[in-house]
Motif scaffolding. Structure first.
Motif, PDB file in Angstrom:
ATOM      1  N   ALA A   1       0.860  -1.182   0.000  1.00 53.40           N
ATOM      2  CA  ALA A   1       0.000   0.000   0.000  1.00 53.40           C
ATOM      3  C   ALA A   1       0.896   1.231   0.000  1.00 53.40           C
ATOM      4  O   ALA A   1       1.749   1.372   0.867  1.00 53.40           O
ATOM      5  N   SER A   2       0.718   2.072  -1.008  1.00 54.90           N
ATOM      6  CA  SER A   2       1.519   3.303  -1.030  1.00 54.90           C
ATOM      7  C   SER A   2       0.640   4.444  -0.529  1.00 54.90           C
ATOM      8  O   SER A   2      -0.528   4.554  -0.900  1.00 54.90           O
ATOM      9  N   LEU A   3       1.230   5.237   0.329  1.00 55.83           N
ATOM     10  CA  LEU A   3       0.437   6.233   1.044  1.00 55.83           C
ATOM     11  C   LEU A   3       0.722   7.646   0.545  1.00 55.83           C
ATOM     12  O   LEU A   3       1.759   7.938  -0.057  1.00 55.83           O
ATOM     13  N   HIS A   4      -0.220   8.476   0.876  1.00 55.49           N
ATOM     14  CA  HIS A   4      -0.087   9.889   0.544  1.00 55.49           C
ATOM     15  C   HIS A   4       1.054  10.517   1.303  1.00 55.49           C
ATOM     16  O   HIS A   4       1.603  11.532   0.909  1.00 55.49           O
ATOM     17  N   SER A   5       1.421   9.897   2.397  1.00 56.30           N
ATOM     18  CA  SER A   5       2.495  10.453   3.222  1.00 56.30           C
ATOM     19  C   SER A   5       3.870  10.116   2.663  1.00 56.30           C
ATOM     20  O   SER A   5       4.874  10.602   3.180  1.00 56.30           O
ATOM     21  N   GLY A   6       3.929   9.264   1.644  1.00 58.38           N
ATOM     22  CA  GLY A   6       5.222   8.937   1.061  1.00 58.38           C
ATOM     23  C   GLY A   6       5.745   7.574   1.476  1.00 58.38           C
ATOM     24  O   GLY A   6       6.778   7.127   0.999  1.00 58.38           O
ATOM     25  N   VAL A   7       5.031   6.930   2.367  1.00 57.24           N
ATOM     26  CA  VAL A   7       5.468   5.621   2.862  1.00 57.24           C
ATOM     27  C   VAL A   7       4.826   4.524   2.018  1.00 57.24           C
ATOM     28  O   VAL A   7       3.698   4.661   1.556  1.00 57.24           O
TER      29      VAL A   7
END
Lengths: 291, 1214
Positions: B26-32
């Protein structure tokens, strides 16, 4: 019976109907019974004792102050314990039945039915039981009709029972009796009913005998024999087990005389013993006429 | 929607399933970028190198790689095994929206806000193509799963399909690829290797997503115009097929479901929608409260989907994959596709039974959920969630399952769950607190109010229900309406009863509770992975599956893994070590497992040591786990036998107190520490020998000396003195001599050690005056003074009670393991001994009862006075007992309505009416008519031999049924030839106790007795047959003939045997003897018997010097080709002798040339042509003078009387 809360006497009754008399007696200590229930409980317990042959115990324990149903049960004990004196018992029974205050008591009527059945006075028996009122009475009716070889009437009674409570143990039992009496494909249904009982409740010699009788009627005498021997293990003196073992052994071509003498010894009044005796006499008579 | 896993996090913009492992990125909006195990529900890893939101992420199909693209314009390729980014691909000039690996080429496709799509080679780490043409952000781009196509969606309101065939051709060889490096720039704007094939216009706003159908030439797209569009393409063109409307905000992602014909889309309107791809209608919508949905991803192989939203993501399934099944006896019924099927375990046969209703296509997850089967009625209840919970009742066709054009219409109803509670009753959960019981006609028989709010009901034996509430299950008795048991559990999903219905396993999502039949808790197992299914094996072990394993659970709660599973399996039944499973495709799969471990543990638990032993001997049960288990469970002595490692073995031996084994190991290890510990244990046990040995090995002389002292071993002790001397151990030497009481030695030691005053004192105290004086002289002045007034005495250690040897130990029987394993001799008989004793006691009881009865029976019989009891006497019952005319007064109220029925006709009477077979009359008890029939048919006059037969046949005709307690029993007529299809109320003929096969058996017995020469016994058998035959009934004509044949066979034997017995009586009449022997040979006998008869006659005649006659017998004997050599030899000898002297000494009434029969009474030959009379029954011949006499052969019929002939089958009458 169909409505209402849990029935505190359910287990007791079931044990009694299915022939687990000792279990019925042992488990009769039920707390918080209403007065009526307590009387019914006692009557079942005493009837269980009667079924076990402990007539004297019943006669001694029920004193004159006991409730009508129990008095009725005592009458039954008196009747069965003392065949010589049965006229007296019957006359007091008739007297009570004539008493409008107690004459309508279902247990008294039930006992009357049973006693008159023993007397083979089925009409008199039906006079008291036919009106019904309890499952016991209906079941007894079924049996009386079967005794009279009127399975059509028995079936009508059974319908009534089924309407009241189709799953009642007595309804199921009566259904099995009727099925056996009419024979044919119904025998298998009777077998299934006994099979259900054996899965649901503890095995009693009554259930085993029921199954065995079905087996014999279906021609599987081997299976019947093993069932009956199991029943014999449970109760070596059960008259029906012995009687059916005699029949089963005869069909299997095995010696049956031991069972017969055991039965003759313990239950000289059993119908099989009587039949054997009658057969002997009628044979001799027939020989004479045909000589 | 079945949510399998959920996470809470920052907004999820990209998702990708791993193709093999239960992982999702899962790629997040936070960059993680997070890597989750969705089965275990754990975060495996996080990758945090992107700067700003990461919108695209994708796993490689086979390599441990994934790719990601973010708002930092970077494409990163990661190796998740190495937990690091391998390299970064730079080139995009704006946010990157999606990234995807090609399924076979080393390519990545990326879509970017810079209005381009780029294809990269991740091996050469270069951009190999730039696809230009969109004139707004490219929101997504993906490869076609098979063809050389790319589809892209852009905010320019178009979807484009790109042909990358040229690119593919260029990279056939890697050399080309390198060559291409230089060319790339020249192609940059030419774009010949990737050309726009189609531009799909139709959306009114920017398109967010487009994806290919996995197999068909279809594309689905979702756009900001809130629409989902389906497009079709062929080789030359592409066109819009349909539009799906329903979303109320921008559609963010849309895709075709790989396994079902549906489209799944999600949108910023916070809903996921499922559409029917063929009918193009909405099937279902799943709404979320607050989260806008951004991304969807489908598992490449499994039936799983994932969706990312504002606050995390969910992994879910649209439909349940567990096939509904129900096990009954030897078969399992299950639903596959739209059919009910049955699989029979024993013959491994799979049959399709009936079609069941197709789940309504207007919503998902409506397939059958549970099945319930009633074997006696052959009926199946199929439950589903359709219409908020409903059931269908199918009665299966009895015999031919096959093509069912006559399939009965199913009966339907609604209810939470439905299941059979008895063979012809089923319970339906109507509402949360009411259950109705119905019969097979789907009619309500009764209703029951449940004691608590319930959301599902399960089977719990006949007449009972297991009701599930939120946090508990209760066992409810439908008939009594009471609760039998109650158990707190987590939400129970499945219930599995053991075969004997004694134990039940309650399966929850992550736990299994085992309880007994009254719901008393036995044990609870917790699992980290979902529990899927389970079944009980024959030994009472519960075998269950989780998503990944087959495991077992013993009755005490011990559990372990049996086998690992690749795919989820649903256990249906277990036979020995074969586990029958259903997989998600509805296929039955037998899995053979190694049951050794759990069977072993179970045997230990049940203390079945004999079995444990045989398992130890026969199988390879090794491993630390097993040893640890045994140790932990208190079976170190068992563990001992598994261990090869001596140290472990030593420890186990010590723990179990097996000193011999410990010694063995200690010898092999030979370390001081081990010897020491062995010594301690041996000391504890009092095993002096080993203690000594251990001390010797450890060279622990002080202890050894003390040990010798204690055990009184003075010899060894004095040796110790010497050893100490040799070792220069003064103190030890001193101690030892002190122990022995050797004063001289002590003095010597002290003297040598320089302790002269002490030596002096010692010597003088113990009266060694010579030495004392010598020492005093040496000491001179310093002679110490002795204390006054004390009397010294030599301190001698008391002699021990028991000298040397081991301490006496109580005789205990060696553990079954020790004895059994070491010597492979079983002494498991002890248990049986007792049992045998018990039997003896019982046997004795029976004996007593018998004795008693035998004694009393005569008495009882005497007491019986002839009382007329005509209960069953058929004829008599016809005169009716009319009811008494005067009813009792009190009873009138009741009896007024009652017209008592007249008694019906007893079955026995019906038998009599129908039949002219004597046996059936006898069975009915009508002996009189039976006898008349026999007399008419067979001329039987003497019935006394038949008495017991008549009685038996009569007694066997009825069975006895105890009906109502204390009321007279019902006797029920037993009918012959019962069949399942016989109609009730139609009376069949009576079942008879005698049958033909019994006679055949008897005949064999008779033959056997004859062969053995037991003639009276044989005669008894044959006569019994002859007496039984009049009461035999057979069904067919052929059998009638057989019966008739049997009469003849038996008659001949009876006659022959009677003659033979007679002959034996006549010792002093050789003539008659010979005659009878001769006649015997003319009875029709089996060949072996004939031979014996001939041999007999031959011998008799030969002895009487009737050589000629003897010769005829010899000849006849030889004609039978005797198998026995001595017979043949004898015959030849006699023939030889007779030929020399062909004459008879005495004349016999025997002319073998002239055919004759033998008179059954007088045993004289009746030659052909002479007058004779016959028995009407057995057809024996007699001389005329016997007319009117009783037949002496059968002892039943009157010779020469008229008779109509044997009637033994209903077929003869018809």
């Amino acid at each position: 019976m169909a409505a209402g809360g849990p029935d505190p006497l359910f287990g007791l009754r079931n044990s009694f109907y299915l022939g687990a008399y000792q279990a019925a007696i042992n488990n009769s200590d039920i707390p918080n019974l209403s007065a009526d229930d307590a009387v019914e409980r006692d009557s079942i317990v005493y009837r269980s004792y009667i079924a076990l042959g402990s007539y004297q115990l019943v006669i001694n324990e029920i004193d004159s102050s006991a409730a009508t149903p129990l008095q009725a049960v005592k009458l039954l004990a008196l009747y069965l314990s003392n065949p010589a004196n049965k006229e007296m018992t019957i006359s007091s029974l008739q007297e009570w039945l004539g008493d409008p205050a107690i004459g309508n008591n279902p247990i008294l009527r039930l006992i009357a039915g049973i006693i008159f059945m023993h007397e083979q006075d089925y009409n008199e028996a039906l006079k008291h039981t036919n009106a019904g009122g309890t499952m016991d009475l209906h079941a007894l009716n079924v049996q009386i009709f079967l005794k009279m070889h009127r399975s059509d009437y028995a079936e009508k009674q059974l319908r009534i029972m089924q309407q009241i409570d189709e799953d009642h143990t007595l309804t199921q039992l009566a259904n099995a009796w009727l099925n056996l009496a009419v024979g044919g494909s119904k025998i298998q249904e009777a077998y299934l009913i006994f099979q259900d009982f054996s899965e649901k409740y503890q095995m009693t010699s009554l259930i085993l005998n029921g199954k065995a009788v079905c087996c014999m009627h279906m021609g599987t005498f081997d299976e019947a024999e093993s069932l009956l021997l199991e029943a014999l293990n449970k109760d070596a003196k059960d008259p029906e087990t012995l009687a059916n073992l005699v029949v089963c052994s005869l069909h299997l071509g095995k010696p049956s005389s031991r069972y017969l003498s055991q039965l003759t010894l313990s239950h000289p009044d059993h119908i099989l013993v009587k039949r054997a005796k009658t057969a002997e006499e009628s044979f001799d008579r027939a020989v004479q006429t045909n000589a | 929607m079945l949510t399998k896993f959920e996470t809470k996090s920052n907004r999820v913009k990209g998702l990708s399933f791993h193709s093999k492992r239960p992982w999702i990125l899962a790629s997040l909006h936070s960059g993680v970028i997070q890597l989750w195990d969705y089965r275990m529900g754990t975060l495996i890893d996080r990758f945090d190198e992107h700067d700003g939101p990461v919108r695209g992420v994708h796993f490689h199909k086979s390599q441990p790689l994934f790719v990601s693209g973010g708002d930092d314009y970077k494409i990163k390729v990661w190796n998740y095994k190495l937990h690091r980014c391998l390299f970064t691909l730079l080139g995009h000039l704006d946010y990157i929206r999606t990234v995807q690996f090609h399924h076979e080429n080393p390519w990545i496709v990326s879509a970017s806000d810079d209005q381009t799509i780029r294809i990269w080679n991740w091996q050469s780490r270069t951009c190999i193509s730039v696809l230009t043409g969109h004139n707004h952000y490219v929101m997504c781009a993906s490869f076609h799963p098979k063809e050389d196509l790319v589809v892209s969606a852009s905010l320019d309101q178009t979807v484009r399909v790109w042909d990358i065939g040229a690119l593919k051709k260029k990279t056939v060889s890697p050399a080309d690829d390198i060559l291409r490096l230089g060319q790339m720039n020249t192609d940059f704007f030419g774009g010949v290797d990737a050309v726009v094939k189609y531009v799909l216009e139709g959306h009114d706003r920017g398109v967010n997503w487009a994806s290919f159908h996995p197999t068909l030439p279809l594309i689905v797209s979702g756009a900001d115009d809130r629409q989902v569009k389906i497009w079709r393409m062929n080789d030359t063109k592409a066109w819009e097929v349909d539009t799906l409307r329903g979303h109320t905000n921008n559609v963010s992602c849309v895709l075709f479901h790989a396994r079902q014909d549906i489209i799944v889309s999600n949108s910023e309107d916070k809903s996921i929608r499922v559409w029917d791809a063929t009918k193009r209608t909405g099937l279902q919508a799943f709404r979320r409260e607050h989260d806008r949905l951004w991304i969807l991803s489908a598992h490449p192989e499994m039936n799983l989907l994932a969706a990312g939203h504002d606050n995390g993501m969910i992994v879910f399934k649209l439909e349940r994959e567990r096939p509904a099944f129900s096990v009954s006896g030897d078969s399992v019924f299950y639903v596959k596709d739209r059919f009910l099927r049955v699989y029979e375990y024993s013959i491994q046969k799979d049959t399709q039974l009936i079609p069941i209703r197709r789940p309504g296509s207007n919503s998902l997850n409506q397939g059958p959920r549970t099945l319930s089967y009633s074997p006696t009625e052959n009926a199946v209840l199929v439950c589903s969630d359709m219409d908020g919970g409903s059931y269908e009742l199918h009665i299966l066709p009895k015999d031919s399952y096959g093509r069912g054009d006559t399939v009965q219409e199913a009966k339907r109803g609604s209810g939470g769950s439905a299941l059979f509670v008895a063979r012809n009753r089923f319970a339906v959960l109507e509402s949360s607190n009411q259950v109705s019981v119905k019969n097979l006609k789907n009619e309500i028989v009764k209703k029951s109010i449940l004691p608590l709010a319930v959301d599902a009901i399960f089977y719990a034996g006949t007449g009972n229900l297991l009701c599930r509430a939120e946090d508990r299950v209760v066992l409810f008795d439908l008939q009594q309406k009471i609760v039998h048991g109650d158990l707190q559990t987590s939400f129970v999903r499945y219930v599995v009863w053991s075969q004997d219905m004694e134990s039940v396993a309650l399966l929850s999502k992550h736990s299994i509770v085992i309880a007994d039949k009254k719901l008393a808790h036995c044990c609870t197992l917790r699992e980290t992975i979902r529990v899927k299914s389970g079944a009980w094996d024959d030994n009472g072990v519960f075998i269950y599956t989780t998503l990944t394993h087959i495991k077992y659970c013993l009755p005490n709660g011990d559990s372990g893994i049996i086998k690992t599973l690749d795919v989820p399996m649903y256990i249906t039944k277990i036979f020995g070590s074969t586990i029958f499973c259903l997989d998600r495709d509805g296929k039955i799969r037998p899995i053979i497992v190694n049951s050794t471990e759990y069977v072993f543990k179970l045997s230990l638990l049940r203390k079945r040591y004999d079995k444990v032993m045989s398992m130890i001997r026969n199988s390879e049960l090794c491993g630390q786990a097993m040893i640890a288990y045994l140790q932990q469970k208190g079976f170190p002595q068992v563990a001992l036998y598994f261990v090869k490692d001596e140290r472990t073995r030593f420890n186990l031996a010590l723990e179990s107190g097996n000193i011999e084994k410990a010694l063995e190991s200690a010898k092999k290890i030979d370390e001081k520490d081990h010897w020491y510990r062995l010594g301690v244990e041996a000391l504890r046990q009092g095993n002096a020998g080993i203690v000594e040995y251990a001390y010797q090995r450890t060279k622990n002389f002080e202890r050894l000396s003390f040990h010798y002292l204690i055990t009184g071993n003075l010899d060894k002790l004095s040796k110790m003195v010497k050893i100490a001397e040799v070792k220069n151990d003064v103190m030890g030497q001193f101690h030892d001599s002190l122990y022995i009481g050797d004063v001289g030695e002590r003095v010597k030691i002290l003297e040598n050690a320089g302790h002269l005053p002490l030596a002096y004192l010692t010597a003088s105290v113990h009266g060694l005056h010579d030495t004392a004086e010598r020492l005093a002289a040496e000491l001179g002045e310093n002679v110490p003074s002795l204390p006054k007034g004390r009397r010294a005495s030599l301190l001698i250690p008391p002699s021990p009670v028991l000298c040397a040897g081991d301490w006496p130990l109580l005789m205990i029987s060696k553990g079954i393991f020790e004895g059994g394993l070491d010597e492979t001799v079983k002494d498991a008989h002890e248990d049986y001994q007792e049992a045998a004793d018990a039997d003896w006691g019982e046997a004795l009881d029976i004996g007593e009862v018998e004795n008693l009865q035998n004694g009393d029976i005569s008495m009882v019989l005497e007491e019986e006075n002839a009382e007329e009891e005509n209960e069953e006497g058929g004829w008599d019952l016809e005169d009716l007992d009319l009811p008494p005319e005067t009813p009792k007064t009190a009873a009138t109220a009741r009896s007024s309505v009652l017209i008592p029925p007249t008694p019906g006709m007893p079955v026995s009477q019906i038998w009599v009416q129908k039949s002219s077979l004597a046996a059936e009359h006898a069975a009915a008890g009508n002996f009189d008519t039976a006898m008349r029939l026999l007399s008419r048919q067979l001329g039987i006059r003497n019935f006394s031999p038949l008495k017991s037969l008549f009685q038996d046949i009569h007694m066997g005709s009825h069975t006895y049924l105890r009906a109502f307690s204390s009321a007279p029993v019902i006797s029920v007529a037993v009918e012959r030839g019962w069949s399942e299809s016989a109609s009730p109320n139609v009376r069949g003929p009576p079942a008879l106790v005698f049958n033909f096969s019994q006679l055949e058996k008897k005949l064999k017995a008779g033959y056997k007795a004859t062969t053995a020469g037991k003639f009276s016994e044989a005669l008894g058998h044959f006569l019994a047959i002859l007496h039984t035959i009049p009461l035999i009934v057979v069904e067919t004509r052929r059998e009638v003939d057989e019966v008739k044949e049997l009469i003849i066979i038996v008659k001949e034997y009876v006659l022959g045997l009677q003659m033979e017995l007679k002959r034996r009586e006549l010792k002093d009449n050789p003539v008659r003897q010979q005659e009878l022997a001769a006649y015997f040979t003319h009875c029709i006998l089996q060949t072996p018997h004939l031979r014996l008869a001939l041999l007999n006659a031959m011998t008799v005649c030969y002895k009487a010097q009737n050589l000629s006659t003897a010769a005829t017998f010899a000849r006849r004997l030889l004609e039978t080709n005797p198998t026995a050599e001595n017979q043949e030899k004898l015959a030849r000898q006699i023939l030889h002798v007779a030929e020399k002297n062909m004459k008879d000494a005495i004349d016999l009434n025997y002319d073998f040339r002239n055919p004759f029969v033998v008179c059954g009474a007088t045993y004289v030959p009746i030659y052909r042509g002479q007058r004779d009379v016959t028995c009407p029954y057995c057809s024996s011949h007699f001389v005329p003078s016997q007319q009117g006499q009783l037949c002496t052969v059968c002892n039943l019929a009157e010779v020469g009387s008229d008779a109509s002939g044997l009637l033994c089958s209903p077929t003869q009458i018809r």
